[in-house]
Design an enzyme around this catalytic site. Structure first.
Site, PDB file in Angstrom:
ATOM      1  N   CYS A 298       0.802  -1.224   0.000  1.00 57.80           N
ATOM      2  CA  CYS A 298       0.000   0.000   0.000  1.00 57.80           C
ATOM      3  C   CYS A 298       0.832   1.270   0.000  1.00 57.80           C
ATOM      4  O   CYS A 298       0.284   2.369   0.013  1.00 57.80           O
ATOM      5  CB  CYS A 298      -0.953  -0.008   1.188  1.00 57.80           C
ATOM      6  SG  CYS A 298      -2.087  -1.417   1.137  1.00 57.80           S
TER       7      CYS A 298
ATOM      8  N   HIS B 145      -1.832   8.184   6.351  1.00 52.43           N
ATOM      9  CA  HIS B 145      -2.183   6.884   5.772  1.00 52.43           C
ATOM     10  C   HIS B 145      -3.584   6.507   6.236  1.00 52.43           C
ATOM     11  O   HIS B 145      -4.391   6.045   5.444  1.00 52.43           O
ATOM     12  CB  HIS B 145      -1.143   5.843   6.174  1.00 52.43           C
ATOM     13  CG  HIS B 145      -1.289   4.532   5.470  1.00 52.43           C
ATOM     14  ND1 HIS B 145      -1.315   4.433   4.092  1.00 52.43           N
ATOM     15  CD2 HIS B 145      -1.418   3.272   5.944  1.00 52.43           C
ATOM     16  CE1 HIS B 145      -1.443   3.157   3.754  1.00 52.43           C
ATOM     17  NE2 HIS B 145      -1.514   2.436   4.852  1.00 52.43           N
TER      18      HIS B 145
ATOM     19  N   GLU C 277       0.188   5.238  13.790  1.00 52.56           N
ATOM     20  CA  GLU C 277       0.516   6.422  13.002  1.00 52.56           C
ATOM     21  C   GLU C 277       0.312   7.694  13.818  1.00 52.56           C
ATOM     22  O   GLU C 277       1.143   8.615  13.778  1.00 52.56           O
ATOM     23  CB  GLU C 277      -0.319   6.478  11.724  1.00 52.56           C
ATOM     24  CG  GLU C 277       0.041   7.668  10.844  1.00 52.56           C
ATOM     25  CD  GLU C 277      -0.723   7.719   9.530  1.00 52.56           C
ATOM     26  OE1 GLU C 277      -0.300   8.472   8.626  1.00 52.56           O
ATOM     27  OE2 GLU C 277      -1.753   7.006   9.408  1.00 52.56           O
TER      28      GLU C 277
ATOM     29  N   LYS D  65      -9.059   8.718   2.959  1.00 51.64           N
ATOM     30  CA  LYS D  65      -9.653   7.381   2.825  1.00 51.64           C
ATOM     31  C   LYS D  65     -11.075   7.335   3.367  1.00 51.64           C
ATOM     32  O   LYS D  65     -11.817   6.398   3.081  1.00 51.64           O
ATOM     33  CB  LYS D  65      -8.785   6.338   3.523  1.00 51.64           C
ATOM     34  CG  LYS D  65      -7.473   6.033   2.814  1.00 51.64           C
ATOM     35  CD  LYS D  65      -6.696   4.933   3.525  1.00 51.64           C
ATOM     36  CE  LYS D  65      -5.413   4.559   2.802  1.00 51.64           C
ATOM     37  NZ  LYS D  65      -4.371   5.599   2.917  1.00 51.64           N
TER      38      LYS D  65
ATOM     39  N   HIS E  74      -9.626   2.632   0.800  1.00 48.33           N
ATOM     40  CA  HIS E  74      -8.194   2.351   0.698  1.00 48.33           C
ATOM     41  C   HIS E  74      -7.890   1.834  -0.707  1.00 48.33           C
ATOM     42  O   HIS E  74      -8.273   0.724  -1.064  1.00 48.33           O
ATOM     43  CB  HIS E  74      -7.814   1.314   1.754  1.00 48.33           C
ATOM     44  CG  HIS E  74      -6.339   1.149   1.932  1.00 48.33           C
ATOM     45  ND1 HIS E  74      -5.396   1.689   1.070  1.00 48.33           N
ATOM     46  CD2 HIS E  74      -5.634   0.494   2.892  1.00 48.33           C
ATOM     47  CE1 HIS E  74      -4.188   1.364   1.485  1.00 48.33           C
ATOM     48  NE2 HIS E  74      -4.307   0.645   2.595  1.00 48.33           N
TER      49      HIS E  74
ATOM     50  N   PHE F  61       1.932  -3.522   3.859  1.00 49.29           N
ATOM     51  CA  PHE F  61       2.265  -4.836   4.384  1.00 49.29           C
ATOM     52  C   PHE F  61       3.750  -5.117   4.147  1.00 49.29           C
ATOM     53  O   PHE F  61       4.333  -4.682   3.155  1.00 49.29           O
ATOM     54  CB  PHE F  61       1.444  -5.909   3.683  1.00 49.29           C
ATOM     55  CG  PHE F  61       0.011  -6.024   4.150  1.00 49.29           C
ATOM     56  CD1 PHE F  61      -0.464  -5.309   5.230  1.00 49.29           C
ATOM     57  CD2 PHE F  61      -0.870  -6.865   3.484  1.00 49.29           C
ATOM     58  CE1 PHE F  61      -1.782  -5.417   5.651  1.00 49.29           C
ATOM     59  CE2 PHE F  61      -2.193  -6.992   3.898  1.00 49.29           C
ATOM     60  CZ  PHE F  61      -2.647  -6.269   4.978  1.00 49.29           C
TER      61      PHE F  61
END
Length: 415
Positions: free
Chosen positions: A171, A311, A322, A340, A345, A403
């Site tokens: 991502c 993010h 975060e 988002k 996402h 990931f």
């Protein structure tokens, strides 16, 4: 936590963002996408293409017709993730005032990111194999689904014969691609770079995999509230699709041809958590290192950051970690948003699309809201935008994490 010292500040030659192209769940085109995120209008809806379940909420690109936008013959030979990229890249090039018919293609790079490639094509052709045998599988299976075809087809479409590659950092892919493109410009490997990402992973198999991991929101009864970054009731992300492409040039080159710069890509950094295949480092060590290094690369300090496009996936652990990183590195509490909440996402395209939104925030002095955020998690201590906020933004950062613990941070400055 052991923290490495931030690198010494330095100032690199300016890299201008001269073109933006977007295909997102907010709409087709930059104007429609920007309008949607500023309005805080969630795109999430129950997806009729997925089996009925409490995880069947997605953010699709509305009204996307590849045949109408690209031509029937071309569209039939391209997976959806490549179709998105060609539409976004074409808009970005036009926005930059460039003409592929007259540019020196050898000095034009294409650097794009995606997490997967073309799973829609793979799943469809796998069904053909099972039902009819190998003789009926399309000879276009591999050319359509291979991740590298994202950049390959873009270069074919636009006559860009310079450096050409696709990066995969989950991502963080789109943001990683933009950072690498900046490096190519600074190394004089090209004069123009088309950089960004594209993704079309909303398929039954992929969504089943995410659901089995417990990564998806289960808020099917209220799709508009399914993606809710930093909210106390967040329970997972909503998968989206789309593409974002930026045109990057050295600022001096852009000025020489009289081009407008939306903003400057002032710095970037990449890092790895080296911790876990899907969970972030519990103290956000890799994310913090990337954020501090990106600021040093921009010749800036933490206090210079006025806005963060986070993010912000709407998952329990990611949002908390975060937020803790932001509090440590940016204690002056700049205004934070996660787009988002509107787009869901976009996986490998997320970093590219959010980079574009960050550029537009800097250019228009406007921070979009975090749609879906009703009650801030009391464990999260950030200054989160819940409505569009006019704000002068000399410097903003865009965070992207993937990931495998792969992190990318981009820093954008006003012109």
């Amino acid at each position: 936590m052991k923290r490495s010292a931030a690198p010494a500040r330095r100032t690199a030659p300016g890299i201008a963002v001269t073109g933006i192209g977007l295909v997102t769940p907010g709409g087709i085109g930059t104007e429609a996408s920007w309008r949607a995120v500023c309005a805080g209008r969630p795109a999430a809806a129950l997806d009729p293409a997925l089996p009925p379940s409490d995880t069947g909420v997605t953010c699709r690109v509305p009204g996307f017709d590849g045949e109408a936008l690209l031509g029937g013959r071309k569209a039939h030979r391209l997976d959806r993730f490549t179709q998105f990229a060609l539409v976004a890249a074409t808009e970005a090039v036009a926005d930059a005032g460039l003409d592929p018919a007259s540019w020196d293609g050898a000095r034009v790079a294409v650097v794009l990111g995606c997490a997967d490639g073309g799973p829609e094509t793979v799943e469809a052709q796998h069904q053909v194999l099972l039902r009819h045998g190998p003789a009926r599988v399309s000879p276009l299976l591999l050319p359509m689904q291979l991740p590298n075809m994202l950049a390959g087809q873009t270069s074919i479409e636009l006559g860009a014969t310079g450096p050409n590659l696709v990066v995969a950092t989950a991502c963080a892919s789109g943001a990683t691609a933009i950072g690498i493109a900046r490096d190519l410009l600074l190394l004089d490997r090209c004069d123009i770079a088309l950089a960004g990402g594209s993704e079309a992973m909303i398929t039954p198999l992929v969504m089943a995999g995410f659901a089995q991991m417990g990564a998806l929101s289960r808020c099917a009864g209220d799709p508009a509230r399914a993606s809710r970054p930093f909210d106390i009731d967040r329970d997972g992300f909503v998968a989206g699709e789309g593409s974002g492409v930026l045109v990057l040039e050295r600022a001096r080159d852009a000025r020489a041809r009289g081009a407008r710069a939306h903003a400057l890509l002032a710095g970037h950094a990449l890092s790895a958590d080296a911790h876990h295949m899907t969970s972030p480092h519990p103290e956000g060590a890799g994310a913090e290192a990337a954020l501090r290094t990106a600021l040093a690369d921009a010749g800036a300090g933490p206090q210079d950051v006025r806005h963060v496009n986070a993010h912000g996936t709407s998952t329990r652990l990611n949002d908390l970690v975060e937020a803790q990183v932001l509090c440590r590195v940016l204690p002056h509490a700049p205004l934070v948003t996660s787009t988002k909440g509107v787009t869901g996402h976009l996986l490998g395209a997320a970093g590219a699309v959010e980079a574009a939104f960050t550029v537009l925030s800097v250019e228009h002095s406007l921070v979009p809201p975090t749609a879906g955020l009703a009650t801030l998690d009391p464990k999260i201590h950030i200054n989160a935008a819940t409505a569009s906020v006019p704000l002068d933004i000399p410097l903003a950062v865009s965070n992207s994490f993937g990931f495998g613990g792969q992190n990318a941070v981009l820093a954008f400055a006003a012109t």
